[in-house]
Motif scaffolding. Structure first.
Motif, mmCIF file in Angstrom:
data_model
loop_
_atom_site.group_PDB
_atom_site.id
_atom_site.type_symbol
_atom_site.label_atom_id
_atom_site.label_comp_id
_atom_site.label_asym_id
_atom_site.label_seq_id
_atom_site.Cartn_x
_atom_site.Cartn_y
_atom_site.Cartn_z
ATOM 1 N N ALA A 32 -8.515 6.473 -0.041
ATOM 2 C CA ALA A 32 -8.091 6.074 -1.419
ATOM 3 C C ALA A 32 -8.633 7.104 -2.552
ATOM 4 C CB ALA A 32 -8.884 4.700 -1.514
ATOM 5 N N TYR B 90 -6.597 3.192 2.931
ATOM 6 C CA TYR B 90 -7.953 2.609 2.334
ATOM 7 C C TYR B 90 -9.070 3.904 2.317
ATOM 8 C CZ TYR B 90 -11.929 0.095 0.803
ATOM 9 O OH TYR B 90 -13.076 -0.424 0.282
ATOM 10 N N LEU C 8 -7.342 -1.646 -3.983
ATOM 11 C CA LEU C 8 -6.377 -1.444 -2.719
ATOM 12 C C LEU C 8 -6.465 -2.643 -2.056
ATOM 13 C CD1 LEU C 8 -4.337 0.573 -1.982
ATOM 14 C CD2 LEU C 8 -6.010 1.244 -0.261
ATOM 15 N N ILE D 24 0.743 -1.236 -0.093
ATOM 16 C CA ILE D 24 -0.143 0.083 -0.105
ATOM 17 C C ILE D 24 1.068 1.339 0.102
ATOM 18 C CG2 ILE D 24 -1.486 1.217 1.427
ATOM 19 C CD1 ILE D 24 -2.944 -1.195 2.135
#
Length: 315
Positions: free
Chosen positions: A195, A192, A263, A60
């Protein structure tokens, strides 16, 4: 479908990871074996969790770095971020060896943030029509910081510590020695949530501002996430190269550039590949081990060269 396959693969790899090791373990006989349960809870499960958290967080961090730099050929390990975190950890170990691990992590994160900031300033001067110059400058910059860290470690007779931080291995992971990685998982969760903001920031400053995005704040959040994750991983297990470079490129080829949708798969694939590398490292020379960072570094270099040489014409 990708989510289901990723979850099944992670579960299978986790079972294999818990099963293998220097000491034999029969999962079918756990119910009445207190010593086996102790082995699982103290060593096998923490090691498995550490691999999963490291792979997911570094993947990530890599995709965020690629969006902020707007270049598919970068990751924390090729932009000086990892080396800066290592240098910060080395300096704080020399100056304040008795500092708690959380304090050393904070210093390492600050060094990583500063190192990344310098890299971002350097690439602003590069022509945008030459995207390969960005990773080239990053590799040179990383090499300079790494050479500085090696010189300091040599002068202080700490090359052995530096070797441990650069190896990316999980053999020393036990309950009580990996929990900082859950913070890296938390930072991945923050990524996240943000995102969509990172996706817009990846369009560039002018386009982002025209769409109403607070560009500087989003970039600052991204850099903080990258620095925190890199420092946490470096302090806990050392460098694991190519995770943030290879995984986002593979997932982007399969799922496209919708970060919100991809993701979870990026995190799952990163976690699975690092765990698979650790399993291979434990199996090839059993009961001895090859560091997971070495295994993934060798495989990741081959995979990335294949991706680079096989780029589609539209890219």
């Amino acid at each position: 479908m990708s989510y289901a396959l990723t979850l099944v693969a992670l579960m299978a790899l986790s079972l294999i990871s818990v099963r293998i090791g220097a000491a034999s373990l029969d999962l079918s006989g756990l119910a009445g074996d207190g010593e086996a349960w102790r082995l699982v809870l103290v060593s096998r499960l923490p090691r498995t969790f550490a691999c999963l958290l490291t792979g997911a967080a570094m993947a990530i961090a890599g995709v965020i770095m690629q969006l902020l730099v707007r270049n598919r050929f970068v990751e924390p390990g090729t932009t000086g971020t990892t080396e800066a975190a290592m240098l910060g950890l080395l300096m704080v170990t020399l100056i304040a060896p008795a500092m708690p691990i959380i304090g050393k992590m904070a210093v390492s994160a600050f060094a990583a943030l500063a190192g990344t900031g310098v890299f971002m300033a350097l690439i602003r001067r590069l022509p945008p029509e030459q995207p390969l110059l960005v990773p080239l400058v990053g590799l040179i910059y990383s090499g300079i910081i790494g050479a500085g860290a090696t010189f300091v470690a040599y002068q202080a007779d700490m090359l052995q510590y530096l070797g441990v931080w650069m190896s990316g291995e999980f053999s020393g992971i036990l309950a009580g020695r990996y929990e900082l990685l859950w913070l890296a998982g938390l930072m991945a969760g923050v990524a996240y949530v943000a995102a969509d903001l990172f996706s817009i920031a990846g369009l560039g400053r002018a386009a982002s501002v025209s769409l109403g995005l607070k560009y500087r704040q989003v970039v600052a959040l991204g850099l903080m996430t990258i620095s925190m994750v890199t420092a946490l991983v470096t302090v806990t297990v050392g460098m694991v190269p190519f995770v943030g470079l290879v995984v986002p490129n593979i997932v982007a080829r399969i799922m496209g550039d919708n970060l919100r949708a991809s993701l979870p798969v990026v995190a799952g694939m990163g976690a699975g590949l690092v765990l698979a590398s650790d399993i291979i490292g434990r199996s090839v020379r059993h009961p001895y081990e090859i560091p997971a960072g070495t295994v993934f570094g060798a495989a990741g270099a081959v995979i990335f060269l294949r991706l680079l040489l096989g780029r589609p014409a539209r890219a």
